[in-house]
Scaffold this motif. Structure first.
Motif, PDB file in Angstrom:
ATOM      1  N   UNK A 124       0.866  -1.358   0.146  1.00  0.00           N
ATOM      2  CA  UNK A 124       0.181  -0.041  -0.132  1.00  0.00           C
ATOM      3  C   UNK A 124       1.000   1.378  -0.131  1.00  0.00           C
ATOM      4  N   UNK A 125       1.852   1.258   0.647  1.00  0.00           N
ATOM      5  CA  UNK A 125       2.829   2.427   0.909  1.00  0.00           C
ATOM      6  C   UNK A 125       3.302   2.736  -0.385  1.00  0.00           C
ATOM      7  N   UNK A 126       3.917   1.792  -1.292  1.00  0.00           N
ATOM      8  CA  UNK A 126       4.534   1.742  -2.540  1.00  0.00           C
ATOM      9  C   UNK A 126       3.368   2.358  -3.510  1.00  0.00           C
ATOM     10  N   UNK A 156       9.702   5.582   3.450  1.00  0.00           N
ATOM     11  CA  UNK A 156       9.976   4.994   4.702  1.00  0.00           C
ATOM     12  C   UNK A 156       9.058   4.016   5.395  1.00  0.00           C
ATOM     13  N   UNK A 157       8.020   4.155   5.241  1.00  0.00           N
ATOM     14  CA  UNK A 157       6.788   3.069   5.727  1.00  0.00           C
ATOM     15  C   UNK A 157       6.927   1.805   4.802  1.00  0.00           C
ATOM     16  N   UNK A 158       7.144   1.788   3.563  1.00  0.00           N
ATOM     17  CA  UNK A 158       7.382   0.523   2.748  1.00  0.00           C
ATOM     18  C   UNK A 158       8.542  -0.268   3.167  1.00  0.00           C
ATOM     19  N   UNK A 189      11.799  -4.164  -2.610  1.00  0.00           N
ATOM     20  CA  UNK A 189      12.874  -3.137  -2.201  1.00  0.00           C
ATOM     21  C   UNK A 189      13.854  -2.667  -3.684  1.00  0.00           C
ATOM     22  N   UNK A 190      13.702  -3.173  -4.585  1.00  0.00           N
ATOM     23  CA  UNK A 190      14.608  -2.652  -5.829  1.00  0.00           C
ATOM     24  C   UNK A 190      13.535  -1.603  -6.589  1.00  0.00           C
ATOM     25  N   UNK A 196      11.027   6.472  -5.870  1.00  0.00           N
ATOM     26  CA  UNK A 196      11.074   7.509  -5.033  1.00  0.00           C
ATOM     27  C   UNK A 196      11.948   8.595  -5.868  1.00  0.00           C
ATOM     28  N   UNK A 197      12.848   7.941  -6.576  1.00  0.00           N
ATOM     29  CA  UNK A 197      13.807   8.834  -7.527  1.00  0.00           C
ATOM     30  C   UNK A 197      12.987   9.377  -8.472  1.00  0.00           C
ATOM     31  N   UNK A 198      12.147   8.490  -9.263  1.00  0.00           N
ATOM     32  CA  UNK A 198      11.014   8.975 -10.317  1.00  0.00           C
ATOM     33  C   UNK A 198      10.130  10.035  -9.838  1.00  0.00           C
TER      34      UNK A 198
END
Length: 205
Positions: A124-126, A156-158, A189-190, A196-198
């Protein structure tokens, strides 16, 4: 319920010498905050002059973010409940062979729940990171940094939730279950760092 505590009382409970609420509940709260910020930016865009073309998208995002927020609020307690399930299983009697079997199965079932709840939170966080990226890109630019904080809270949550998944997998004896979850964890994780960067690349400072 943990979710019904005010902020000060919740933080005091986290800081206490009790195991609950722990990192899993805090991860769920962090994800809920990410969803809330995404929802806020969407709502600050709806009706604002100059963003007419984004109104419908923002309405959909606000609705979806609200649904995640409500689910994650429940997950604050679900994570603690899963921990309690495991602890209760360890306290079951083990005087006979049958009791030992039942206790072992209850522990394994509890551990699977304790791994599955934070895995849901991580997923969900993702997805919230994705929503936050959309509000940064198309939403009210005056609130873009709020969207960015939403991304980082969700990130951070993910990652935090995945830590809880892995610690529980270590004690689960169902090899097929463990392999399946481990594959999901590694893939996520990957993806999290890339996402985030995107989404933060949409920031215009």
């Amino acid at each position: 319920m943990l979710a019904d505590l005010n902020i000060k009382d919740f933080l005091n409970r986290v800081a206490s010498n009790s195991a609950l609420p722990g990192g899993g509940s805090v991860a769920a709260l962090s994800a809920a905050l990410g969803a809330s910020l995404s929802e806020m930016v969407a709502n600050l865009t709806i009706g604002k002059k100059g963003y007419e073309s984004s109104y419908e998208d923002m309405k959909a995002i606000a609705k979806e973010a609200a649904e995640y927020r409500e689910k994650l609020i429940r997950d604050i307690d679900r994570d603690s409940d899963a921990y309690n399930q495991v602890m209760a299983a360890f306290k079951l009697p083990k005087e006979t062979e049958e009791q030992n079997r039942e206790r072992h199965q209850a522990i394994q079932n509890g551990l699977k729940t304790a791994a599955s709840v934070p895995l849901e939170v991580a997923k969900d966080a993702f997805n919230i990171m994705e929503l936050a990226g959309k509000v940064i890109k198309k939403g009210n630019k005056n609130a873009a940094t709020d969207g960015a904080v939403g991304v980082m809270m969700a990130r951070s949550a993910a990652l935090s939730a995945l830590c809880n998944v892995k610690i529980n997998l270590a004690s689960i004896q169902d090899d097929e279950f463990v392999r399946d979850i481990e594959q999901q964890v590694k893939a996520m994780e990957k993806q999290i760092g890339k996402k985030e960067e995107e989404v933060l690349s949409f920031m215009v400072l």
